[in-house]
Structures are given as C-alpha cells and as structure tokens.
Design an enzyme around this catalytic site. Structure first.
Site, PDB file in Angstrom:
ATOM      1  N   ILE A  15     -29.104   7.818 105.792  1.00 23.87           N
ATOM      2  CA  ILE A  15     -30.347   8.404 106.306  1.00 23.87           C
ATOM      3  C   ILE A  15     -30.035   9.304 107.502  1.00 23.87           C
ATOM      4  CG2 ILE A  15     -32.541   7.845 107.453  1.00 23.87           C
ATOM      5  CD1 ILE A  15     -32.810   5.438 105.580  1.00 23.87           C
ATOM      6  N   ALA A  88     -29.408   4.187 114.252  1.00 22.92           N
ATOM      7  CA  ALA A  88     -28.279   3.291 113.947  1.00 22.92           C
ATOM      8  C   ALA A  88     -28.786   1.893 113.628  1.00 22.92           C
ATOM      9  CB  ALA A  88     -27.329   3.238 115.143  1.00 22.92           C
ATOM     10  N   GLY A  89     -28.222   1.290 112.611  1.00 27.75           N
ATOM     11  CA  GLY A  89     -28.651  -0.071 112.268  1.00 27.75           C
ATOM     12  C   GLY A  89     -27.665  -0.748 111.356  1.00 27.75           C
ATOM     13  N   GLN A 146     -38.567 -10.252 104.952  1.00 26.97           N
ATOM     14  CA  GLN A 146     -37.726 -10.244 103.749  1.00 26.97           C
ATOM     15  C   GLN A 146     -36.895 -11.508 103.706  1.00 26.97           C
ATOM     16  OE1 GLN A 146     -37.356  -8.473 100.936  1.00 26.97           O
ATOM     17  NE2 GLN A 146     -35.644  -9.774 100.359  1.00 26.97           N
ATOM     18  N   GLY A 148     -33.995 -13.675 103.580  1.00 32.22           N
ATOM     19  CA  GLY A 148     -32.601 -13.387 103.942  1.00 32.22           C
ATOM     20  C   GLY A 148     -32.438 -12.439 105.111  1.00 32.22           C
ATOM     21  N   TYR A 152     -32.940  -9.212 110.890  1.00 34.53           N
ATOM     22  CA  TYR A 152     -33.217  -7.774 110.695  1.00 34.53           C
ATOM     23  C   TYR A 152     -34.722  -7.502 110.809  1.00 34.53           C
ATOM     24  CZ  TYR A 152     -32.823  -3.241 108.195  1.00 34.53           C
ATOM     25  OH  TYR A 152     -32.852  -1.923 107.824  1.00 34.53           O
ATOM     26  N   GLY A 183     -38.557   2.279 103.173  1.00 34.82           N
ATOM     27  CA  GLY A 183     -38.339   1.196 102.224  1.00 34.82           C
ATOM     28  C   GLY A 183     -36.893   1.223 101.759  1.00 34.82           C
ATOM     29  N   VAL A 185     -33.888   2.653 100.299  1.00 36.87           N
ATOM     30  CA  VAL A 185     -33.355   3.993 100.045  1.00 36.87           C
ATOM     31  C   VAL A 185     -31.927   3.819  99.509  1.00 36.87           C
ATOM     32  CG1 VAL A 185     -32.750   6.188 101.157  1.00 36.87           C
ATOM     33  CG2 VAL A 185     -34.799   4.942 101.888  1.00 36.87           C
TER      34      VAL A 185
HETATM   35  N1  CAA Z   1     -38.099 -15.092  97.353  1.00 34.76           N
HETATM   36  C1  CAA Z   1     -37.972 -16.377  96.974  1.00 34.76           C
HETATM   37  N2  CAA Z   1     -36.801 -16.921  96.690  1.00 34.76           N
HETATM   38  C2  CAA Z   1     -35.718 -16.147  96.751  1.00 34.76           C
HETATM   39  C3  CAA Z   1     -35.787 -14.791  97.123  1.00 34.76           C
HETATM   40  C4  CAA Z   1     -37.050 -14.281  97.411  1.00 34.76           C
HETATM   41  N3  CAA Z   1     -37.208 -12.997  97.772  1.00 34.76           N
HETATM   42  N4  CAA Z   1     -34.547 -14.276  97.111  1.00 34.76           N
HETATM   43  C5  CAA Z   1     -33.724 -15.274  96.755  1.00 34.76           C
HETATM   44  N5  CAA Z   1     -34.435 -16.394  96.523  1.00 34.76           N
HETATM   45  C6  CAA Z   1     -33.933 -17.685  96.062  1.00 34.76           C
HETATM   46  C7  CAA Z   1     -33.073 -17.571  94.840  1.00 34.76           C
HETATM   47  O1  CAA Z   1     -33.851 -17.523  93.680  1.00 34.76           O
HETATM   48  C8  CAA Z   1     -32.235 -18.843  94.919  1.00 34.76           C
HETATM   49  O2  CAA Z   1     -33.018 -19.914  94.481  1.00 34.76           O
HETATM   50  P1  CAA Z   1     -32.357 -21.199  93.740  1.00 34.76           P
HETATM   51  O3  CAA Z   1     -31.404 -21.775  94.750  1.00 34.76           O
HETATM   52  O4  CAA Z   1     -33.539 -22.082  93.470  1.00 34.76           O
HETATM   53  O5  CAA Z   1     -31.723 -20.652  92.524  1.00 34.76           O
HETATM   54  C9  CAA Z   1     -32.057 -18.995  96.408  1.00 34.76           C
HETATM   55  O6  CAA Z   1     -33.053 -18.203  97.035  1.00 34.76           O
HETATM   56  C10 CAA Z   1     -30.710 -18.515  96.920  1.00 34.76           C
HETATM   57  O7  CAA Z   1     -30.707 -18.934  98.207  1.00 34.76           O
HETATM   58  P2  CAA Z   1     -29.404 -19.025  99.070  1.00 34.76           P
HETATM   59  O8  CAA Z   1     -29.758 -19.511 100.418  1.00 34.76           O
HETATM   60  O9  CAA Z   1     -28.347 -19.736  98.294  1.00 34.76           O
HETATM   61  O10 CAA Z   1     -29.080 -17.501  99.178  1.00 34.76           O
HETATM   62  P3  CAA Z   1     -27.756 -16.703  98.944  1.00 34.76           P
HETATM   63  O11 CAA Z   1     -26.784 -17.117  99.974  1.00 34.76           O
HETATM   64  O12 CAA Z   1     -27.395 -16.736  97.507  1.00 34.76           O
HETATM   65  O13 CAA Z   1     -28.206 -15.207  99.299  1.00 34.76           O
HETATM   66  C11 CAA Z   1     -29.515 -13.472 100.251  1.00 34.76           C
HETATM   67  C12 CAA Z   1     -29.446 -14.941  99.813  1.00 34.76           C
HETATM   68  C13 CAA Z   1     -28.324 -13.103 101.150  1.00 34.76           C
HETATM   69  C14 CAA Z   1     -30.759 -13.357 101.059  1.00 34.76           C
HETATM   70  C15 CAA Z   1     -29.506 -12.571  99.025  1.00 34.76           C
HETATM   71  O14 CAA Z   1     -30.550 -12.978  98.164  1.00 34.76           O
HETATM   72  C16 CAA Z   1     -29.767 -11.114  99.390  1.00 34.76           C
HETATM   73  O15 CAA Z   1     -28.880 -10.360  99.718  1.00 34.76           O
HETATM   74  N6  CAA Z   1     -31.049 -10.675  99.326  1.00 34.76           N
HETATM   75  C17 CAA Z   1     -31.442  -9.309  99.640  1.00 34.76           C
HETATM   76  C18 CAA Z   1     -31.892  -9.201 101.069  1.00 34.76           C
HETATM   77  C19 CAA Z   1     -32.359  -7.800 101.286  1.00 34.76           C
HETATM   78  O16 CAA Z   1     -33.339  -7.342 100.705  1.00 34.76           O
HETATM   79  N7  CAA Z   1     -31.686  -7.061 102.180  1.00 34.76           N
HETATM   80  C20 CAA Z   1     -32.033  -5.696 102.408  1.00 34.76           C
HETATM   81  C21 CAA Z   1     -30.777  -4.949 102.750  1.00 34.76           C
HETATM   82  S1  CAA Z   1     -31.062  -3.224 102.809  1.00 34.76           S
HETATM   83  C22 CAA Z   1     -31.951  -2.982 104.190  1.00 34.76           C
HETATM   84  O17 CAA Z   1     -32.135  -3.839 104.985  1.00 34.76           O
HETATM   85  C23 CAA Z   1     -32.542  -1.602 104.373  1.00 34.76           C
HETATM   86  C24 CAA Z   1     -33.978  -1.676 104.579  1.00 34.76           C
HETATM   87  O18 CAA Z   1     -34.434  -1.534 105.701  1.00 34.76           O
HETATM   88  C25 CAA Z   1     -34.902  -1.863 103.416  1.00 34.76           C
END
Ligand code: CAA
Length: 246
Positions: A15, A88-89, A146, A148, A152, A183, A185
């Site tokens: 970005i 920066a992020g 979000q 996870g 952030y 959102g 990107v």
């Molecule tokens: N809602 C509900 N449950 C969810 C979920 C959600 N959104 N996402 C994951 N889960 C559940 C899974 O289904 C799984 O369930 P089961 O154990 O019952 O199968 C469980 O959570 C996994 O949990 P863990 O604690 O074991 O998670 P993990 O270590 O496997 O990883 C995570 C979790 C790191 C959060 C991974 O799901 C992930 O990377 N998620 C994406 C996070 C994200 O959107 N980051 C954005 C990055 S980009 C950015 O930030 C730019 C921006 O500004 C948009």
C-alpha cells in the site's frame, strides 16, 4: 498545484508504494523510511525506473529517537514535512490465549506508538506554517475486530482515536487529520494469511475479490489534496463492502 513535502512511513510495502506513486505523480517531494538498506535501495531503483524519485532515510517507527532523527533528515533534504501518512504496520496474528507479550508490544509499538513517534516531530512545524495533512492507515479489523488479531485490532482502533483527537486540536491551524481503513488488499501482508483462511475471508467480501493498493492510495491522495481542507476526523472504509459501518 502546490508542491509539498510528504513522508509516507513503510513506503516500500504494497500500500505504501502505491501511496508514494500517487503523491509523486501529483508533483510532491516524497520520502520514506527503511530498516533494510539493501532491500530498500532495490525498491528505490524500481520506483525510479517508473519515473518516481523517492528519498530514502533510515528509521524505525517503533522507536521515538529513531523516528525523530528520520524526520529531521527528511526536513534537511526536502524541507518541512507537510503531508504525513502513518502507514507502516505489522501483524503478529495468533489467538489471544496464545499471544505473548512480545507479540502484543511489537504490534502496539509499530502500528500505534509509531503514530506518536512520527507525528510528534512534525506537528510543531505544521502548526507554525498553518498547513498540514495527516493520514493514518488503519484497517477494517480496527473497526470490526478479527479472530486472531486482538493486538492488531486494538492498535488499529487506537489509530482512529488518535486521528479524531488530533483533528480537534489542530483544526484551527490548517491541519486536517483523517483515517483510511483498508479491508483485505492483495499485499504481502494479506498473502501471508494461510490460503484456506484467506479464501474464506474473500468469500465474505461483497465485491468478490481482494482490494488493490491503488484503490487505497487514491483515497490518501484525496485526503491530502489542497481542496480536502474541510474534511477532518473522518474514517473512510475501503473494503469492497466487507464491513459497512455508518
Ligand atoms: N471465527 C470463528 N472461529 C474461527 C475463526 C473465525 N474467524 N477463524 C478460525 N477459527 C477457528 C477454526 O475453525 C479452528 O476451530 P477448531 O479448533 O474447532 O477446528 C480454530 O479457530 C483454530 O484456532 P487456533 O487457536 O488453533 O488457531 P490457529 O493457531 O490455527 O490460527 C489464526 C489462528 C492465526 C488466527 C489463523 O486463523 C489466521 O491467520 N487467521 C487470519 C487472521 C487475519 O485475518 N489476519 C489478517 C492479516 S492481513 C491484515 O491484517 C491486513 C488488514 O488490515 C486487513
């Protein structure tokens, strides 16, 4: 058009590069910071080959002293910073019950404390000169939360709190302060999300695809323009309809 001096933090990223493109094309003098000199220099040469000249200065936005030195170097070479984009992020995604203090503080320092670190050394000059444009690049996840991203989302929500307070304090000095909340990107940051997780996220976006960096940069160029002088304290969501607040 008046040529301004712009500092875009994290300009070598997806970005950030697009924002620099837009600002440079508008005739502004643009600078960004780097931590990895070799990587940044390769990036600078690529920008130069498409006609965009960028001043590179060393600087770690998570560190107050380094940020101040960075700003002073930009001022020395290009003049007082008139446009600042706190872009920066980083992410350190993990569910909160597994999150370490380090994962929490790294994100807070780079995403939120950086707003203090970089804006503090530019604000006095903007107030004296009675003109300034400050834009925070926040995130959809600061608005909706979000899974996870407790670290952030907290930092990104905090950035808009910063925006609306600074907007009030500096409105009488010709300084506008706004937030852009992208959102998902198609940058390296988003592509680092595991593919199966990312696919589920894209399925929630009404427009049906990831955003493009230019679609964010366009809004930053708008907020930083001369004519955007009555827009301050706004938070513009650009997310393909993924989250619609009002
Ligand atoms: N809602 C509900 N449950 C969810 C979920 C959600 N959104 N996402 C994951 N889960 C559940 C899974 O289904 C799984 O369930 P089961 O154990 O019952 O199968 C469980 O959570 C996994 O949990 P863990 O604690 O074991 O998670 P993990 O270590 O496997 O990883 C995570 C979790 C790191 C959060 C991974 O799901 C992930 O990377 N998620 C994406 C996070 C994200 O959107 N980051 C954005 C990055 S980009 C950015 O930030 C730019 C921006 O500004 C948009």
């Amino acid at each position: 058009m008046t040529q301004r001096t712009a500092l875009v933090t994290g300009g070598t990223g997806g970005i950030g590069s697009a924002i620099i493109h837009y600002l440079a094309q508008q005739g502004h003098r643009v600078a960004t910071n780097y931590r990895d000199q070799a990587k940044a220099e390769a990036w600078r040469q690529k920008m130069a080959s498409s006609g965009i000249e960028v001043l590179l200065v060393p600087g770690d936005v998570s560190d107050p002293a380094s940020s101040e030195t960075m700003v002073r170097q930009v001022e020395e070479k290009l003049g007082p910073v008139e446009i600042l984009v706190n872009n920066a992020g980083i992410t350190r995604d993990t569910t909160f019950h597994k999150m370490s203090y380090q994962q929490w503080t790294e994100v807070m320092n780079t995403n939120l404390n950086a707003c203090f670190n970089v804006t503090r050394p530019v604000i006095d000059n903007m107030r004296t000169r009675k003109w300034g444009r400050i834009v925070q690049i926040s995130s959809i996840n600061g608005q909706k939360g979000q899974y996870g991203q407790a670290n952030y989302a907290a930092a990104k929500a905090g950035m808009h709190g910063f925006t609306i307070s600074l907007a009030q304090e500096n409105a009488k000095f010709g300084i506008t302060v706004n937030t852009v909340s992208p959102g998902y990107v198609g940058t390296d940051m988003v592509m680092a999300v595991p593919e199966e997780v990312r696919e589920k996220i894209v399925a929630q976006i009404p427009v049906g695809r990831l955003g493009k960096p230019d679609e964010i940069a366009h809004a930053v160029a708008f907020f930083t323009g001369e004519q955007a002088s009555w827009i301050t304290g706004a938070n513009l969501a650009i997310n393909g309809g993924h989250y619609m607040g009002w």
